[in-house]
Design a protein around this motif. Structure first.
Motif, PDB file in Angstrom:
ATOM      1  N   SER A 193      52.741  44.898  36.600  1.00  0.00           N
ATOM      2  CA  SER A 193      51.589  44.796  35.697  1.00  0.00           C
ATOM      3  C   SER A 193      50.460  43.982  36.320  1.00  0.00           C
ATOM      4  CB  SER A 193      52.030  44.154  34.379  1.00  0.00           C
ATOM      5  OG  SER A 193      53.011  44.942  33.744  1.00  0.00           O
ATOM      6  N   LEU A 194      50.837  42.891  36.994  1.00  0.00           N
ATOM      7  CA  LEU A 194      49.805  42.061  37.629  1.00  0.00           C
ATOM      8  C   LEU A 194      49.091  42.816  38.748  1.00  0.00           C
ATOM      9  CD1 LEU A 194      51.692  38.649  37.772  1.00  0.00           C
ATOM     10  CD2 LEU A 194      49.715  39.202  36.352  1.00  0.00           C
ATOM     11  N   LEU A 195      49.813  43.645  39.471  1.00  0.00           N
ATOM     12  CA  LEU A 195      49.183  44.445  40.515  1.00  0.00           C
ATOM     13  C   LEU A 195      48.180  45.432  39.913  1.00  0.00           C
ATOM     14  CD1 LEU A 195      52.231  45.154  42.856  1.00  0.00           C
ATOM     15  CD2 LEU A 195      50.239  43.717  43.366  1.00  0.00           C
ATOM     16  N   ALA A 196      48.535  45.996  38.748  1.00  0.00           N
ATOM     17  CA  ALA A 196      47.610  46.914  38.078  1.00  0.00           C
ATOM     18  C   ALA A 196      46.354  46.180  37.612  1.00  0.00           C
ATOM     19  CB  ALA A 196      48.319  47.584  36.902  1.00  0.00           C
ATOM     20  N   ILE A 197      46.560  44.957  37.089  1.00  0.00           N
ATOM     21  CA  ILE A 197      45.404  44.170  36.639  1.00  0.00           C
ATOM     22  C   ILE A 197      44.518  43.798  37.820  1.00  0.00           C
ATOM     23  CG2 ILE A 197      44.740  41.967  35.599  1.00  0.00           C
ATOM     24  CD1 ILE A 197      47.310  42.140  33.938  1.00  0.00           C
ATOM     25  N   LEU A 198      45.156  43.483  38.949  1.00  0.00           N
ATOM     26  CA  LEU A 198      44.413  43.079  40.133  1.00  0.00           C
ATOM     27  C   LEU A 198      43.521  44.217  40.635  1.00  0.00           C
ATOM     28  CD1 LEU A 198      43.986  40.769  42.183  1.00  0.00           C
ATOM     29  CD2 LEU A 198      45.860  41.752  43.534  1.00  0.00           C
ATOM     30  N   GLU A 199      43.987  45.432  40.512  1.00  0.00           N
ATOM     31  CA  GLU A 199      43.192  46.572  40.963  1.00  0.00           C
ATOM     32  C   GLU A 199      41.941  46.778  40.115  1.00  0.00           C
ATOM     33  OE1 GLU A 199      45.681  49.967  41.066  1.00  0.00           O
ATOM     34  OE2 GLU A 199      46.880  49.282  42.799  1.00  0.00           O
ATOM     35  N   SER A 200      42.045  46.461  38.802  1.00  0.00           N
ATOM     36  CA  SER A 200      40.893  46.689  37.915  1.00  0.00           C
ATOM     37  C   SER A 200      39.975  45.484  37.797  1.00  0.00           C
ATOM     38  CB  SER A 200      41.396  47.079  36.518  1.00  0.00           C
ATOM     39  OG  SER A 200      42.191  46.035  35.964  1.00  0.00           O
ATOM     40  N   ALA A 201      40.415  44.314  38.277  1.00  0.00           N
ATOM     41  CA  ALA A 201      39.597  43.108  38.151  1.00  0.00           C
ATOM     42  C   ALA A 201      38.423  43.163  39.139  1.00  0.00           C
ATOM     43  CB  ALA A 201      40.464  41.870  38.421  1.00  0.00           C
ATOM     44  N   GLU A 202      37.252  42.673  38.686  1.00  0.00           N
ATOM     45  CA  GLU A 202      36.053  42.688  39.525  1.00  0.00           C
ATOM     46  C   GLU A 202      35.499  41.288  39.761  1.00  0.00           C
ATOM     47  OE1 GLU A 202      33.174  45.294  37.859  1.00  0.00           O
ATOM     48  OE2 GLU A 202      34.407  47.099  38.129  1.00  0.00           O
ATOM     49  N   LYS A 203      35.657  40.397  38.809  1.00  0.00           N
ATOM     50  CA  LYS A 203      35.133  39.048  38.962  1.00  0.00           C
ATOM     51  C   LYS A 203      36.056  38.234  39.868  1.00  0.00           C
ATOM     52  CE  LYS A 203      33.216  36.876  35.722  1.00  0.00           C
ATOM     53  NZ  LYS A 203      32.917  36.112  34.492  1.00  0.00           N
ATOM     54  N   ILE A 204      35.465  37.381  40.671  1.00  0.00           N
ATOM     55  CA  ILE A 204      36.215  36.574  41.635  1.00  0.00           C
ATOM     56  C   ILE A 204      37.208  35.664  40.928  1.00  0.00           C
ATOM     57  CG2 ILE A 204      36.044  34.817  43.442  1.00  0.00           C
ATOM     58  CD1 ILE A 204      35.019  37.537  44.272  1.00  0.00           C
ATOM     59  N   GLU A 205      36.778  34.998  39.839  1.00  0.00           N
ATOM     60  CA  GLU A 205      37.690  34.076  39.156  1.00  0.00           C
ATOM     61  C   GLU A 205      38.876  34.816  38.549  1.00  0.00           C
ATOM     62  OE1 GLU A 205      33.955  34.613  36.529  1.00  0.00           O
ATOM     63  OE2 GLU A 205      34.464  34.296  38.638  1.00  0.00           O
ATOM     64  N   ASP A 206      38.634  36.039  38.063  1.00  0.00           N
ATOM     65  CA  ASP A 206      39.738  36.825  37.520  1.00  0.00           C
ATOM     66  C   ASP A 206      40.726  37.218  38.625  1.00  0.00           C
ATOM     67  OD1 ASP A 206      38.604  36.641  35.046  1.00  0.00           O
ATOM     68  OD2 ASP A 206      37.581  38.592  35.188  1.00  0.00           O
ATOM     69  N   ILE A 207      40.177  37.617  39.758  1.00  0.00           N
ATOM     70  CA  ILE A 207      41.038  38.008  40.889  1.00  0.00           C
ATOM     71  C   ILE A 207      41.884  36.823  41.353  1.00  0.00           C
ATOM     72  CG2 ILE A 207      41.024  38.751  43.299  1.00  0.00           C
ATOM     73  CD1 ILE A 207      38.525  40.414  42.650  1.00  0.00           C
ATOM     74  N   ILE A 208      41.244  35.630  41.442  1.00  0.00           N
ATOM     75  CA  ILE A 208      41.978  34.433  41.893  1.00  0.00           C
ATOM     76  C   ILE A 208      43.086  34.079  40.906  1.00  0.00           C
ATOM     77  CG2 ILE A 208      41.756  31.959  42.301  1.00  0.00           C
ATOM     78  CD1 ILE A 208      38.971  32.500  43.429  1.00  0.00           C
ATOM     79  N   ALA A 209      42.780  34.155  39.602  1.00  0.00           N
ATOM     80  CA  ALA A 209      43.788  33.815  38.587  1.00  0.00           C
ATOM     81  C   ALA A 209      44.983  34.770  38.657  1.00  0.00           C
ATOM     82  CB  ALA A 209      43.148  33.860  37.197  1.00  0.00           C
ATOM     83  N   VAL A 210      44.709  36.068  38.810  1.00  0.00           N
ATOM     84  CA  VAL A 210      45.801  37.048  38.887  1.00  0.00           C
ATOM     85  C   VAL A 210      46.617  36.848  40.160  1.00  0.00           C
ATOM     86  CG1 VAL A 210      46.343  39.494  39.034  1.00  0.00           C
ATOM     87  CG2 VAL A 210      44.569  38.722  37.451  1.00  0.00           C
ATOM     88  N   GLN A 211      45.940  36.559  41.268  1.00  0.00           N
ATOM     89  CA  GLN A 211      46.665  36.345  42.534  1.00  0.00           C
ATOM     90  C   GLN A 211      47.563  35.108  42.463  1.00  0.00           C
ATOM     91  OE1 GLN A 211      43.587  36.294  45.541  1.00  0.00           O
ATOM     92  NE2 GLN A 211      43.793  38.498  45.956  1.00  0.00           N
TER      93      GLN A 211
END
Length: 337
Positions: A193-211
């Protein structure tokens, strides 16, 4: 045709990310719930299974079941169960005697290789201590044997040596193993699920939080997989702690009668006397140089004393006469008064 402003698009993306996180959390919760229910169904089926030879299917109320037993000569450890779905860790401790340590070690190590096992550690002491006129040699091994071939290995040890003590301990880790597998499956679903969210995330802070969350999940996965591999190794390969001592004569396995004990005791006393005489002779031969040196020193001392006595006989006689005359002089003085 409907047009959306930039703020509305950003808002929709954030709502999508929040919904995806909520779905991921729901998947984890459902996975944990299925873990507990899965454990209940798993053991409900196992409790109904009949007992097999060499193992017991009774389940204790605790999370793990440990069984230990001491065995006499000729008995077999009862920890191995034919049901492959149960996770049992078997540990065996054996103390044995051998009249020929090298031959026994050769036979046992060859059997270990033949059964597909391996020697995890070994310590061999050649003459580590001295007892009853003999150099005592010992060997200690930690051996890993495939669980389904453990009884065959123990039979080889019984044939190649005289077992003085044997004990076996069986630990049931099925509950812990199943729980770890359930946690692993839940974490894998969360990772997906996190990998799917990471693919759709565009904002840097969102990407960092998911990673960051993804790294934490993967760390937990690696830890659980390491624990499962450790369990698999211990379950698939039983551990045998084997200690062998070289002796001149095996320890008796049965209690003997009074006359037999007296006869053997008498012969043992004669043997001890013979060993004592032999040890004294060995000690005497070893210390001949020191004994010769002491004899020479004693001879020189005696020679000097005798020579000094021969040189001064007159002085010695005069001293003796003077001692004999002293009481007479005292007596004459008293009479004169």
């Amino acid at each position: 045709m409907i047009y959306y402003s930039t703020g509305e698009l950003i808002m929709k993306k954030r709502v999508g990310i929040v919904l995806a996180c909520l779905m991921s959390f729901a998947i984890v919760i459902s996975g944990c719930g299925s873990s507990s229910s899965g454990n209940t169904q798993y053991f409900a089926g196992k409790n109904a299974a009949p007992e097999e030879a060499g193992g017991v299917y009774e389940m204790a109320e605790a999370d793990s079941n440990e069984q230990s037993a001491d065995y006499g000569e000729g008995s077999e450890p009862s920890g191995q169960v034919s049901d492959p779905t149960r996770k049992l860790i078997t540990t065996v401790n054996i103390s044995a005697e051998s009249e020929n340590l090298d031959d026994t070690i050769t036979k046992i190590t060859a059997r270990v290789t033949e059964l597909g096992g391996y020697v995890e550690s070994s310590n061999i002491y050649n003459g580590s201590r001295y007892s009853s006129g003999q150099i005592v040699r010992t060997a200690n091994y930690t051996i890993r044997i495939p669980a389904d071939k453990l009884n065959g290995f123990i039979e080889t040890v019984e044939t190649a040596s005289n077992i003085t003590s044997k004990s076996s301990n069986v630990e049931d880790v099925t509950l812990s193993y199943v729980d770890l597998e359930s946690r692993k499956n839940a974490l894998k679903a969360e990772e997906k699920s996190l990998l799917a969210i990471l693919e759709s995330a565009e904002k840097i802070e969102d990407i960092i939080a998911v990673q960051d969350k993804l790294s934490d999940v993967r760390y937990q996965l690696e830890s659980i997989e390491s624990q499962l591999r450790t369990y698999d190794n211990k379950v698939n390969y039983s551990t045998v702690y084997l200690g062998i001592e070289e002796v001149a004569k095996y320890s008796p396995t049965e209690e003997k009668g009074a006359f037999e004990r007296m006869g053997e005791g008498f012969m043992e006393s004669l043997r001890s006397i013979g060993i004592g005489l032999k040890e004294f002779f060995i000690w005497f031969v070893i210390h001949i140089p020191q004994l010769l040196l002491l004899a020479i020193v004693a001879f020189i001392v005696v020679f000097i004393i005798k020579r000094s006595n021969k040189k001064n006989p007159a002085k010695r006689n005069a001293a003796l006469k003077q001692q004999d005359n002293k009481p007479q002089d005292n007596t004459e003085g008293k009479d004169g008064k």
